[in-house]
Enzyme design. Structure first.
Site, PDB file in Angstrom:
ATOM      1  N   ASN A  51      14.616 -41.319 -29.315  1.00 24.55           N
ATOM      2  CA  ASN A  51      14.573 -40.092 -28.519  1.00 24.55           C
ATOM      3  C   ASN A  51      15.371 -38.951 -29.142  1.00 24.55           C
ATOM      4  O   ASN A  51      15.659 -37.964 -28.460  1.00 24.55           O
ATOM      5  CB  ASN A  51      15.098 -40.367 -27.107  1.00 24.55           C
ATOM      6  CG  ASN A  51      14.210 -41.324 -26.345  1.00 24.55           C
ATOM      7  OD1 ASN A  51      12.999 -41.343 -26.510  1.00 24.55           O
ATOM      8  ND2 ASN A  51      14.807 -42.137 -25.498  1.00 24.55           N
ATOM      9  N   HIS A 137      12.311 -42.101 -13.115  1.00 24.22           N
ATOM     10  CA  HIS A 137      13.111 -43.060 -13.875  1.00 24.22           C
ATOM     11  C   HIS A 137      13.900 -43.978 -12.939  1.00 24.22           C
ATOM     12  O   HIS A 137      14.267 -43.612 -11.827  1.00 24.22           O
ATOM     13  CB  HIS A 137      14.069 -42.307 -14.799  1.00 24.22           C
ATOM     14  CG  HIS A 137      14.724 -43.179 -15.819  1.00 24.22           C
ATOM     15  ND1 HIS A 137      15.897 -43.861 -15.570  1.00 24.22           N
ATOM     16  CD2 HIS A 137      14.378 -43.473 -17.102  1.00 24.22           C
ATOM     17  CE1 HIS A 137      16.243 -44.534 -16.650  1.00 24.22           C
ATOM     18  NE2 HIS A 137      15.344 -44.315 -17.585  1.00 24.22           N
ATOM     19  N   GLU A 181      10.657 -35.583 -12.660  1.00 27.02           N
ATOM     20  CA  GLU A 181      11.047 -35.371 -14.055  1.00 27.02           C
ATOM     21  C   GLU A 181      10.223 -34.223 -14.629  1.00 27.02           C
ATOM     22  O   GLU A 181       9.037 -34.101 -14.315  1.00 27.02           O
ATOM     23  CB  GLU A 181      10.809 -36.636 -14.889  1.00 27.02           C
ATOM     24  CG  GLU A 181      11.585 -37.851 -14.391  1.00 27.02           C
ATOM     25  CD  GLU A 181      11.387 -39.065 -15.289  1.00 27.02           C
ATOM     26  OE1 GLU A 181      11.295 -38.904 -16.524  1.00 27.02           O
ATOM     27  OE2 GLU A 181      11.331 -40.189 -14.756  1.00 27.02           O
ATOM     28  N   SER A 185       9.166 -39.988 -18.950  1.00 29.12           N
ATOM     29  CA  SER A 185       9.644 -40.662 -20.154  1.00 29.12           C
ATOM     30  C   SER A 185       8.656 -41.641 -20.753  1.00 29.12           C
ATOM     31  O   SER A 185       8.668 -41.869 -21.965  1.00 29.12           O
ATOM     32  CB  SER A 185      10.950 -41.391 -19.848  1.00 29.12           C
ATOM     33  OG  SER A 185      10.776 -42.338 -18.807  1.00 29.12           O
ATOM     34  N   ASP A 210      14.829 -34.043 -13.435  1.00 31.54           N
ATOM     35  CA  ASP A 210      15.444 -34.722 -14.574  1.00 31.54           C
ATOM     36  C   ASP A 210      14.775 -34.197 -15.845  1.00 31.54           C
ATOM     37  O   ASP A 210      13.588 -34.403 -16.055  1.00 31.54           O
ATOM     38  CB  ASP A 210      15.243 -36.233 -14.426  1.00 31.54           C
ATOM     39  CG  ASP A 210      15.943 -37.037 -15.507  1.00 31.54           C
ATOM     40  OD1 ASP A 210      16.052 -36.539 -16.643  1.00 31.54           O
ATOM     41  OD2 ASP A 210      16.355 -38.177 -15.221  1.00 31.54           O
ATOM     42  N   HIS A 213      13.882 -35.610 -21.120  1.00 30.07           N
ATOM     43  CA  HIS A 213      12.931 -35.633 -22.224  1.00 30.07           C
ATOM     44  C   HIS A 213      12.276 -34.275 -22.473  1.00 30.07           C
ATOM     45  O   HIS A 213      11.363 -34.178 -23.295  1.00 30.07           O
ATOM     46  CB  HIS A 213      11.872 -36.702 -21.972  1.00 30.07           C
ATOM     47  CG  HIS A 213      12.443 -38.076 -21.879  1.00 30.07           C
ATOM     48  ND1 HIS A 213      12.616 -38.889 -22.977  1.00 30.07           N
ATOM     49  CD2 HIS A 213      12.933 -38.775 -20.816  1.00 30.07           C
ATOM     50  CE1 HIS A 213      13.163 -40.033 -22.599  1.00 30.07           C
ATOM     51  NE2 HIS A 213      13.358 -39.982 -21.289  1.00 30.07           N
ATOM     52  N   LYS A 233      19.527 -37.253 -26.131  1.00 30.46           N
ATOM     53  CA  LYS A 233      18.191 -37.208 -26.706  1.00 30.46           C
ATOM     54  C   LYS A 233      18.067 -35.996 -27.636  1.00 30.46           C
ATOM     55  O   LYS A 233      18.435 -36.074 -28.797  1.00 30.46           O
ATOM     56  CB  LYS A 233      17.154 -37.255 -25.593  1.00 30.46           C
ATOM     57  CG  LYS A 233      17.247 -38.592 -24.829  1.00 30.46           C
ATOM     58  CD  LYS A 233      16.317 -38.685 -23.680  1.00 30.46           C
ATOM     59  CE  LYS A 233      16.350 -40.059 -23.045  1.00 30.46           C
ATOM     60  NZ  LYS A 233      17.653 -40.466 -22.489  1.00 30.46           N
TER      61      LYS A 233
END
Length: 377
Positions: A51, A137, A181, A185, A210, A213, A233
């Protein structure tokens, strides 16, 4: 040796069942290097399982910042941030994170997992409601369940289903949080943030997104009242954060248990993240590269166009995903198989993660090999 204890018998039975379902996890020593390199058992591989989306964990400027912090301040922070562990570098990092997200303040946690364990329970409790995208997540689910609030899921990226739940459940609850998110992910797709924020606001619900990513790669669009993410990440370091209003951050400082009762982030990790954030903001061409490479890959394989640096190659059965991963490793590519419970049953996959450190030739070679192994050629 005496008879096997009931504890060991329990563990061995569980492990046997995991082996039977091809779901047992094992740690594999893996060295990481620059240019997306990985080393396993003496072999050099090109990693598509990391990541480190901007390749900043090996950037000389980031490494130098971490080394200078270690030399000046030592390896550890010495205690929780409320005791002795609030190094001034953390204050500088929080100011930079808040500015990046357009918020009044930020708070750095020990990890993204710890951030999500602490944020939701500090804002919601008995008599409140927490609604999560079903693919959120595991740490978001853990924080929601720890809160003691009523917890329910809405269908993935389905704003109409979220609205249905809010209409049905919101009136009976004191406060409501909506969790999602920005980039998911395991699927790499993006949440419809504008629509989610609109329906949440209409029902006086507070949205937490979130951005683990998305930061630096796919974070465009409207901001949520609560923006959290990681330093591990795109920023190539370690830690987590929340960006929000000053009042919310001040509340977290006193009430987020995973902040209050955890040792502060080491100065080197904070210094590395601060240097990486400065590079991220100064080099937009670096930030654009992972998505461009991901779209090069999806175009070659006839997959839906990538929305982020993460592209899933769905396989189905866990054992088939493991076999495909092993075949790619034999060819020099590290692409780890993702299996339940991380993803739903029957959707085991290769999770291909793209980095600014990848070369186009390596992306093309991986696509060609996957095409040959999966009959997409």
């Amino acid at each position: 040796m005496g008879a096997m204890s009931s504890l060991d018998a329990f563990a061995r039975d569980k492990l046997a069942a995991l082996d039977e379902a091809a779901l047992r996890r094992r740690l594999v020593p893996t060295e990481r290097g620059p240019d997306a390199a990985a080393g396993r058992a003496g072999r050099r591989l090109v990693s598509f399982s990391c990541n480190d989306y901007l390749g900043l964990s090996h950037d000389p400027r980031v490494i130098a910042a971490a080394q200078a912090a270690v030399a000046a301040y030592g390896a550890g922070s010495g205690g929780s941030r409320l005791v002795t562990g609030n190094h001034p570098i953390l204050d500088a990092l929080e100011a930079r994170l808040a500015a990046h997200k357009g918020k009044e303040a930020a708070l750095v946690f020990g990890s993204g997992y710890l951030a999500n364990l602490g944020i939701t329970p500090a804002l919601a409790g008995r008599g409140d409601l927490v609604l999560l995208d079903e693919l959120s997540h595991a740490c978001m689910w853990a924080g929601a369940r720890l809160s003691g609030a009523k917890v329910a899921a809405f269908r993935h990226n389905d704003v109409s289903d979220l609205a249905r739940l809010l209409r049905a459940e919101r009136p009976a609850h004191r406060h409501c949080l909506v969790l999602t998110e920005r980039v998911f992910s395991m699927d790499g797709d993006r949440a419809p943030m504008g629509d989610i924020l609109g329906v949440a606001k209409a029902h006086d619900a507070w949205t937490l997104v979130d951005d683990a990513h998305g930061l630096g790669v796919a974070e465009g669009g409207p901001r949520a009242p609560l923006e959290m993410g990681t330093l591990s990440k795109s920023l190539g370091s370690y830690g987590g954060y929340l960006c929000a209003s000053r009042a919310v951050v001040d509340l977290m400082t006193s009430r987020a248990r995973s902040f209050v009762y955890t040792t502060g982030l080491p100065p080197a990790s904070a210094a590395a993240a601060l240097a990486a954030l400065e590079i991220l903001e100064a080099e937009p061409e670096r930030c654009a590269r992972p998505l461009a490479l991901a779209r090069r890959f999806t175009a070659r394989l006839g997959l839906p166009e990538a929305e982020s640096a993460v592209v899933p190659v769905l396989v189905g059965a866990a054992e088939d995903a493991l076999a495909l991963s092993r075949a790619l490793e034999a060819d020099g590519f590290l692409v780890v198989a993702i299996r339940p419970p991380t993803v739903p049953p029957g959707t085991a996959r290769l999770r291909v993660a793209f980095s600014a450190a990848h070369a186009e030739a390596d992306v093309d070679a991986l696509a060609e090999r996957i095409a040959a192994l999966t009959g997409r050629a």
